[in-house]
Write an enzyme that holds these catalytic residues in place. Structure first.
Site, PDB file in Angstrom:
ATOM      1  CG  ASP A  58      -2.512   0.713   0.837  1.00 40.81           C
ATOM      2  OD1 ASP A  58      -2.184   1.803   0.548  1.00 40.81           O
ATOM      3  OD2 ASP A  58      -3.513  -0.113   0.848  1.00 40.81           O
ATOM      4  N   GLY A 111       4.517   1.363  -1.339  1.00 40.03           N
ATOM      5  CA  GLY A 111       4.815   1.463  -2.942  1.00 40.03           C
ATOM      6  C   GLY A 111       3.894   1.905  -3.728  1.00 40.03           C
ATOM      7  CG  HIS A 126     -14.963   0.134  -5.507  1.00 36.03           C
ATOM      8  ND1 HIS A 126     -15.748  -0.133  -4.673  1.00 36.03           N
ATOM      9  CD2 HIS A 126     -13.639   0.280  -4.724  1.00 36.03           C
ATOM     10  CE1 HIS A 126     -15.528   0.423  -3.461  1.00 36.03           C
ATOM     11  NE2 HIS A 126     -14.193   0.598  -3.541  1.00 36.03           N
TER      12      HIS A 126
HETATM   13  C1  LIG Z   1     -10.739   1.255  -0.931  1.00 34.18           C
HETATM   14  S1  LIG Z   1      -9.175   1.068  -0.017  1.00 34.18           S
HETATM   15  C2  LIG Z   1      -9.233  -0.960   0.057  1.00 34.18           C
HETATM   16  C3  LIG Z   1      -8.208  -1.297   1.069  1.00 34.18           C
HETATM   17  C4  LIG Z   1      -8.375  -2.623   1.487  1.00 34.18           C
HETATM   18  N1  LIG Z   1      -8.085  -3.410   0.420  1.00 34.18           N
HETATM   19  C5  LIG Z   1      -9.637  -3.089   2.100  1.00 34.18           C
HETATM   20  O1  LIG Z   1     -10.558  -3.612   1.439  1.00 34.18           O
HETATM   21  O2  LIG Z   1      -9.709  -2.902   3.318  1.00 34.18           O
HETATM   22  C6  LIG Z   1      -8.100   1.318  -1.436  1.00 34.18           C
HETATM   23  C7  LIG Z   1      -6.814   1.116  -1.030  1.00 34.18           C
HETATM   24  O3  LIG Z   1      -5.658   1.498  -1.912  1.00 34.18           O
HETATM   25  C8  LIG Z   1      -4.683   2.311  -1.533  1.00 34.18           C
HETATM   26  N2  LIG Z   1      -4.070   3.039  -2.705  1.00 34.18           N
HETATM   27  C9  LIG Z   1      -4.373   4.061  -3.282  1.00 34.18           C
HETATM   28  N3  LIG Z   1      -3.285   4.307  -4.090  1.00 34.18           N
HETATM   29  C10 LIG Z   1      -2.445   3.321  -4.180  1.00 34.18           C
HETATM   30  C11 LIG Z   1      -1.113   3.313  -4.835  1.00 34.18           C
HETATM   31  N4  LIG Z   1      -0.869   4.036  -5.906  1.00 34.18           N
HETATM   32  N5  LIG Z   1      -0.353   2.205  -4.584  1.00 34.18           N
HETATM   33  C12 LIG Z   1      -0.841   1.332  -3.551  1.00 34.18           C
HETATM   34  N6  LIG Z   1      -1.881   1.368  -2.848  1.00 34.18           N
HETATM   35  C13 LIG Z   1      -2.741   2.516  -3.157  1.00 34.18           C
HETATM   36  C14 LIG Z   1      -5.180   3.009  -0.438  1.00 34.18           C
HETATM   37  O4  LIG Z   1      -4.267   3.544   0.411  1.00 34.18           O
HETATM   38  C15 LIG Z   1      -6.141   2.154   0.220  1.00 34.18           C
HETATM   39  O5  LIG Z   1      -5.702   1.568   1.152  1.00 34.18           O
END
Ligand SMILES: C[S@@+](CC[C@H](N)C(=O)[O-])C[C@H]1O[C@@H](n2cnc3c(N)ncnc32)[C@H](O)[C@@H]1O
Length: 346
Positions: free
Chosen positions: A205, A231, A251
């Site tokens: 993340d 990352g 999504h």
């Molecule tokens: C809607 S949350 C879902 C989190 C987790 N999978 C859950 O269901 O509880 C989306 C996740 O994508 C991460 N995220 C957003 N942009 C990102 C990036 N460029 N690289 C890695 N993670 C990223 C956010 O920090 C967040 O934790």
């Protein structure tokens, strides 16, 4: 609310309730902000006691409690004294199915102002959040740690309710190493690893997103089998997994960004590896209406990120563009409406 005209419930009464939905939502939000459900956990309290504890204006707090009572969250036990009802109980921090973090996040200023610009998003297709705050939502959460923390807590709360179901209902025992892409604070991965002692894990993340992951994995007793990596999934995803899991990630993004994320996974996944998406799937065809949870989430994505909820055909097409083939869609995982979509690299 139970008001009727002449005994029959009318369409205008139902519409009136919709048009005052913001009152209900803000009442629940403010009750959570003031920690009223926790303060009522031990039993009934007077308005004077609660006003003292919350530093609020007693006559106005009485009016809030009356509104909470009309919504069924509290009940009046004596004049000016209120108790928490069963309906209000999930707003307590220690409730097993707590919605407190969601109540705090959903209606805080950022959500309130973005929903106020729904018309802008419907007219233009652009996220209202960008118009209101001049930046993307994940840039904003990185720049405002308190909001990032509130977001992480609400995600974790939501995922905690689902983690056990995902861990139990999906057979992860056939995998060696599971990479949770966009795994946030590790709530889901910790649940899956705890249920499958032979499985190793890697969590990816952003630095803000995976804050707290070490603590979650340690608390679950799985830190020895799992590493958290900060990352950017648009650039690269860790190698070494035979299964890659993305829950509630796809999504968040429009098709172009989704394909970039999936291509990063495609570059890392070995031949014969498995890609798992945990997402709602919008049903299509007459009489197959999406649930309220799905449409709310879909509009949230329109307002905040430019992402969307997708149909099975939309997932199939998206996966195809990143050289994956959709091979299975599970039944909905309760208590979420999400399904596990399985794909293989082609
Ligand atoms: C809607 S949350 C879902 C989190 C987790 N999978 C859950 O269901 O509880 C989306 C996740 O994508 C991460 N995220 C957003 N942009 C990102 C990036 N460029 N690289 C890695 N993670 C990223 C956010 O920090 C967040 O934790």
């Amino acid at each position: 609310m139970t008001d009727t005209e002449g005994g029959a419930r009318t369409s205008s009464m139902t519409l009136f309730e919709m048009l005052t939905g913001h009152m209900a939502a803000q009442t629940v939000h403010v009750a959570a902000e003031l920690n009223l459900p926790d303060k009522l956990a031990a039993g009934a309290r007077t308005v004077a006691e609660l006003a003292e504890q919350t530093g609020t204006h007693p006559p106005s707090l009485l009016r809030l409690l009356r509104a909470m009572t009309s919504l069924g969250l509290t009940a009046e036990t004596a004049e000016g004294e209120y108790e928490l009802t069963e309906l209000g109980s999930p707003l307590r921090a220690d409730a097993p199915d707590s919605l407190r973090s969601f109540a705090l996040l959903n209606l805080r200023e950022e959500g309130w102002r973005s929903w106020g610009e729904l018309l802008h998003s419907v007219r233009t297709g652009d996220p209202a959040f960008h118009k209101v705050y001049g930046m993307k939502v994940f840039e904003y959460t990185a720049a405002h740690p308190a909001v990032g923390e509130a977001f992480n807590e609400a995600m974790a709360e939501n995922t905690r309710r689902a983690a056990r179901a995902v861990a139990v209902e999906y057979d992860f025992s056939r995998f060696g190493t599971l990479v949770d892409v966009g795994g946030n604070d590790g709530t889901l991965l910790a649940g899956v690893l705890a249920a499958h002692p032979g499985l190793k894990g890697i969590l990816l993340d952003t630095p803000t997103g995976c804050e707290g992951a070490e603590a979650t994995l340690t608390a679950a007793g799985v830190a020895g089998r799992c590493q958290a990596v900060a990352g950017d999934f648009f650039t690269a995803v860790p190698g070494g997994g035979d299964a890659y899991l993305l829950k509630a990630v796809i999504h968040d993004w429009d098709d172009e960004h989704c394909v970039r994320i999936l291509r990063s996974v495609r570059a890392a996944i070995p031949p014969g590896g498995t890609l798992l998406l945990v997402e709602p799937v919008i049903p299509t065809g007459p009489g197959r209406a999406p649930t309220v949870r799905m449409v709310t989430s879909d509009l949230n994505m329109l307002l905040y990120t430019g992402g969307k909820e997708r149909t099975d055909e939309e997932f199939r097409a998206l996966l195809g563009k990143a050289s994956f083939e959709l091979t299975d869609i599970s039944e909905p995982i309760r208590p979420l409406d999400s399904r596990v979509l399985t794909a293989r690299p082609v």
